[in-house]
Write a protein that holds these residues in place. Structure first.
Motif, PDB file in Angstrom:
ATOM      1  N   SER A 356       0.804  -1.229   0.000  1.00  0.00           N
ATOM      2  CA  SER A 356       0.000   0.000   0.000  1.00  0.00           C
ATOM      3  C   SER A 356       0.835   1.276   0.000  1.00  0.00           C
ATOM      4  N   LYS A 357       2.169   1.170  -0.046  1.00  0.00           N
ATOM      5  CA  LYS A 357       3.000   2.371  -0.093  1.00  0.00           C
ATOM      6  C   LYS A 357       3.445   2.615  -1.524  1.00  0.00           C
ATOM      7  N   PHE A 358       3.220   3.853  -2.022  1.00  0.00           N
ATOM      8  CA  PHE A 358       3.470   4.168  -3.416  1.00  0.00           C
ATOM      9  C   PHE A 358       4.247   5.476  -3.560  1.00  0.00           C
ATOM     10  N   THR A 359       5.036   5.537  -4.625  1.00  0.00           N
ATOM     11  CA  THR A 359       5.602   6.814  -5.064  1.00  0.00           C
ATOM     12  C   THR A 359       4.524   7.534  -5.852  1.00  0.00           C
ATOM     13  N   ILE A 360       4.170   8.736  -5.446  1.00  0.00           N
ATOM     14  CA  ILE A 360       3.046   9.437  -6.054  1.00  0.00           C
ATOM     15  C   ILE A 360       3.381   9.878  -7.474  1.00  0.00           C
ATOM     16  N   GLY A 361       2.374   9.829  -8.361  1.00  0.00           N
ATOM     17  CA  GLY A 361       2.557  10.247  -9.742  1.00  0.00           C
ATOM     18  C   GLY A 361       2.862  11.724  -9.855  1.00  0.00           C
ATOM     19  N   SER A 362       3.561  12.098 -10.906  1.00  0.00           N
ATOM     20  CA  SER A 362       4.036  13.476 -11.076  1.00  0.00           C
ATOM     21  C   SER A 362       2.900  14.476 -11.252  1.00  0.00           C
ATOM     22  N   LYS A 363       1.745  14.033 -11.716  1.00  0.00           N
ATOM     23  CA  LYS A 363       0.613  14.935 -11.945  1.00  0.00           C
ATOM     24  C   LYS A 363      -0.437  14.828 -10.843  1.00  0.00           C
ATOM     25  N   CYS A 364      -0.061  14.243  -9.708  1.00  0.00           N
ATOM     26  CA  CYS A 364      -1.042  13.960  -8.667  1.00  0.00           C
ATOM     27  C   CYS A 364      -0.831  14.826  -7.425  1.00  0.00           C
ATOM     28  N   LYS A 365      -1.926  15.089  -6.735  1.00  0.00           N
ATOM     29  CA  LYS A 365      -1.911  15.759  -5.447  1.00  0.00           C
ATOM     30  C   LYS A 365      -2.908  15.059  -4.529  1.00  0.00           C
ATOM     31  N   VAL A 366      -2.750  15.280  -3.216  1.00  0.00           N
ATOM     32  CA  VAL A 366      -3.664  14.728  -2.228  1.00  0.00           C
ATOM     33  C   VAL A 366      -4.327  15.896  -1.509  1.00  0.00           C
ATOM     34  N   PHE A 367      -5.666  15.924  -1.540  1.00  0.00           N
ATOM     35  CA  PHE A 367      -6.438  17.029  -0.973  1.00  0.00           C
ATOM     36  C   PHE A 367      -7.326  16.554   0.167  1.00  0.00           C
ATOM     37  N   THR A 368      -7.568  17.463   1.115  1.00  0.00           N
ATOM     38  CA  THR A 368      -8.582  17.220   2.135  1.00  0.00           C
ATOM     39  C   THR A 368      -9.949  17.534   1.541  1.00  0.00           C
ATOM     40  N   GLU A 369     -10.987  17.195   2.288  1.00  0.00           N
ATOM     41  CA  GLU A 369     -12.331  17.423   1.788  1.00  0.00           C
ATOM     42  C   GLU A 369     -12.636  18.902   1.576  1.00  0.00           C
ATOM     43  N   ASP A 370     -11.944  19.781   2.298  1.00  0.00           N
ATOM     44  CA  ASP A 370     -12.178  21.222   2.110  1.00  0.00           C
ATOM     45  C   ASP A 370     -11.195  21.855   1.129  1.00  0.00           C
ATOM     46  N   GLY A 371     -10.477  21.011   0.330  1.00  0.00           N
ATOM     47  CA  GLY A 371      -9.663  21.526  -0.760  1.00  0.00           C
ATOM     48  C   GLY A 371      -8.244  21.916  -0.408  1.00  0.00           C
ATOM     49  N   ARG A 372      -7.775  21.600   0.824  1.00  0.00           N
ATOM     50  CA  ARG A 372      -6.383  21.871   1.175  1.00  0.00           C
ATOM     51  C   ARG A 372      -5.483  20.712   0.745  1.00  0.00           C
ATOM     52  N   GLU A 373      -4.255  21.016   0.355  1.00  0.00           N
ATOM     53  CA  GLU A 373      -3.299  19.944   0.080  1.00  0.00           C
ATOM     54  C   GLU A 373      -2.833  19.340   1.402  1.00  0.00           C
ATOM     55  N   VAL A 374      -2.810  18.026   1.461  1.00  0.00           N
ATOM     56  CA  VAL A 374      -2.368  17.341   2.669  1.00  0.00           C
ATOM     57  C   VAL A 374      -0.878  17.586   2.889  1.00  0.00           C
ATOM     58  N   VAL A 375      -0.530  17.951   4.104  1.00  0.00           N
ATOM     59  CA  VAL A 375       0.874  18.217   4.441  1.00  0.00           C
ATOM     60  C   VAL A 375       1.589  16.892   4.686  1.00  0.00           C
ATOM     61  N   PRO A 376       2.720  16.640   3.994  1.00  0.00           N
ATOM     62  CA  PRO A 376       3.459  15.389   4.216  1.00  0.00           C
ATOM     63  C   PRO A 376       3.818  15.204   5.685  1.00  0.00           C
ATOM     64  N   GLY A 377       3.592  13.995   6.177  1.00  0.00           N
ATOM     65  CA  GLY A 377       3.941  13.671   7.555  1.00  0.00           C
ATOM     66  C   GLY A 377       2.911  14.081   8.580  1.00  0.00           C
ATOM     67  N   SER A 378       1.808  14.714   8.135  1.00  0.00           N
ATOM     68  CA  SER A 378       0.798  15.200   9.080  1.00  0.00           C
ATOM     69  C   SER A 378      -0.093  14.091   9.612  1.00  0.00           C
ATOM     70  N   GLY A 379      -0.148  12.975   8.895  1.00  0.00           N
ATOM     71  CA  GLY A 379      -1.049  11.902   9.277  1.00  0.00           C
ATOM     72  C   GLY A 379      -2.474  12.127   8.851  1.00  0.00           C
ATOM     73  N   GLU A 380      -2.735  13.281   8.260  1.00  0.00           N
ATOM     74  CA  GLU A 380      -4.098  13.594   7.815  1.00  0.00           C
ATOM     75  C   GLU A 380      -4.408  12.829   6.538  1.00  0.00           C
ATOM     76  N   ALA A 381      -5.609  12.267   6.474  1.00  0.00           N
ATOM     77  CA  ALA A 381      -6.020  11.535   5.278  1.00  0.00           C
ATOM     78  C   ALA A 381      -6.662  12.479   4.275  1.00  0.00           C
TER      79      ALA A 381
END
Length: 539
Positions: A356-381
């Protein structure tokens, strides 16, 4: 040759057909061997026939076929004739078949003689289908034309037609709810997605058809690829398309009605297979079991890569396969019918990679439900979003298209609903599809992480996890497990607690011989939840 034309797959296949010779195999199925010149002429005849029979540019063509040479050959013909591929699950029965053909507005249908009983039921209900093409022997249906007659007679030269990068292919996906939806890929978007992946991996990318032809002549003929999983699903189809437009050889297994690991390894040895595609442990476990039972029996040193997508592939199975094929690279590709390139995980003999651990794609981002980018290491999903080359949407479903293909901060993304966390090093840990998330006493638990923990136990063959209503917890984590060896509920629950936080351990573990996964390995969570509710008296 302009870059615009380079993005049409029919044009690419015309060029490949002109540079590869009779010694270069395109399709292999047991004793059947079809060279690139042969397939080029056969697919040209089929394309020409379909147009002469009334098919128009953009018409949809349903593929009611198993893994067989005709699937790839007809796919090539559709690209050349500017027709739109529609995948059809060969397990479908009458009403499901009718839905797919009707919803896609199919005017052409390829069907194997094996499925003639089902075709007879839907054919009278589909007056807009202009051409029914029957594959295989047996008596010819009165409304159909024989596939082999078409591909062996007539003009086999390239079609003199202008094609467009906006020509399409459809990939119907069942998703988790509702009826299947057709994801609309244009040739340009599909090719661009491949280019983005190559560029992010540091691989050279041909800039025009002439350069593509040079790559095919140098490297294409070296690829002998087996789609172990069905061509009717995205993993098998897209990896086969990569091989096709690269000028390689697509080898289909003769045991195409059920997976037979012995047939696979015999084929690998006989054909010198270099690459294959599977879908997680549903294929990986029986492969490993056979190799463990007969170590050294098969010559597998030609295999350099196995790719899996669709479900997570356990670390333990990967480790076992590498012991038998130490030269192989095992790639877990995180993608969906709605986009490819969310992330990759590659394991070799040099070291393991956590499931389940992946290197993220170059065109990808991870967002919270309110549109913020997830901070690496924050533990936030957050949910993963893929920008760049993404499909146009779902065919005839603008409402679902709007929900999945979202514009965030001015950028259009594909958002199928997969949730993950972002680690400090920038890698992502996949949690699972948000629609299956379990809320237990205020804690969010994703089924896939519990399933992977259960499957790490030696007695567990497969596991699926759902949430059921519970007065105390809101939702109680409930596992349904099939076993390879005896094990009880308490033992498995305690085992999970050694892998995950205790609140993620199932409150109940039920046992079932067959978890009813689809042939591509994907889970039917709806039926598993119904089973769990019935067993617990909650139905």
């Amino acid at each position: 040759m302009s870059a615009k034309n380079y993005y049409n797959l029919g044009d690419i296949l015309d060029v490949i057909g002109s540079v590869l010779g009779p010694e270069d195999m395109a399709l292999v199925h047991g004793d059947r061997r079809i060279s690139w010149p042969e397939m080029t002429a056969r697919s040209n005849r089929l394309a020409r026939y379909l147009l002469s029979a009334g098919a128009q540019c953009g018409d949809k063509a349903g593929f009611y076929l198993r893994n067989q040479p005709e699937y790839t050959e007809a796919l090539a013909a559709c690209f050349k004739a500017r027709l739109t591929h529609v995948n059809v699950n060969y397990r479908y029965l009458e009403d499901e078949l009718y839905y797919i053909f009707d919803n896609s507005d199919a005017t052409v249908v390829f069907f194997d003689v094996e499925f003639v009983d089902q075709v007879r039921k839907v054919q009278p209900r589909l007056p807009d289908v202009k051409v029914w093409v029957q594959v295989g022997g047996g008596a010819l249906e009165p409304y159909a034309v024989a596939y082999e007659d078409v591909v062996t007679h007539g003009d086999g030269s390239p079609l003199a037609i202008e094609r467009s990068p906006e020509d399409m292919l459809f990939l119907y996906t069942g998703g988790t709810t509702g009826m299947p939806k057709g994801v609309m890929w244009t040739h340009e978007i599909w090719r661009q997605a491949g280019i983005e992946g190559a560029e992010s991996a540091g691989l050279p990318v041909p800039q025009d058809l002439d350069q593509h032809a040079m790559v095919v002549k140098a490297l294409g003929r070296l690829v002998n690829y087996v789609p172990v999983c069905p061509l009717m699903h995205g993993t098998g189809l897209f990896t086969a398309m990569n091989t096709l437009i690269g000028g390689g050889t697509i080898i289909t297994l003769t045991s195409n009605k059920h997976f037979d690991a012995h047939n696979l390894f015999e084929t690998v040895e006989r054909e010198g297979v270099t690459n294959m595609a599977i879908v997680g442990d549903a294929f990986g476990k029986p492969m490993l079991a056979l190799l463990d039972e007969h170590p050294g029996r098969y010559k597998l040193d030609t295999v350099i890569g196995i790719v899996s997508s669709g479900v997570m592939w356990s670390t333990e199975v990967k480790q076992g396969l590498i012991k038998h094929m130490p030269q192989v690279a095992l790639t877990d590709s995180f993608g969906a019918s709605e986009a490819v390139g969310f992330g990759t995980s590659v394991m070799t003999a040099e070291g393991e990679v956590k499931t389940s651990k992946f290197t993220i794609g170059s065109k990808c981002k991870v967002f919270t439900e309110d549109g913020r980018e997830v901070v690496p290491g924050s533990g936030e999903a957050g949910f993963i979003a893929r920008g760049g080359a993404v499909p146009l949407g779902y065919y005839k479903d603008p409402e679902k298209s709007e929900k999945t293909f979202k514009t965030i901060n001015g950028v259009r993304y594909s958002v199928p609903g997969d949730w993950c966390t972002v680690e400090t090093d920038g890698t992502i840990t996949l949690l699972g599809r948000g629609s299956n998330c379990i809320n237990t006493a205020g804690e969010k638990v994703y089924p896939e992480e519990v399933e992977e923990a259960l499957k790490a136990h030696g007695a567990v063959k497969d596991a699926l996890v759902v949430g059921v209503p519970d007065d105390k917890w809101g939702q109680a984590i409930t596992a349904v497990v099939s076993l390879d060896a005896p094990a009880d509920e308490a033992t498995l629950r305690d085992f999970v607690k050694t892998k995950l936080a205790h609140y993620k351990a199932p409150k109940r573990i039920l046992f079932k011989d067959d978890l009813g996964r689809a042939v591509n390995g994907k889970a039917d969570y709806k039926s598993i939840k119904a089973f769990a509710l019935a067993e617990l008296g909650l139905a």
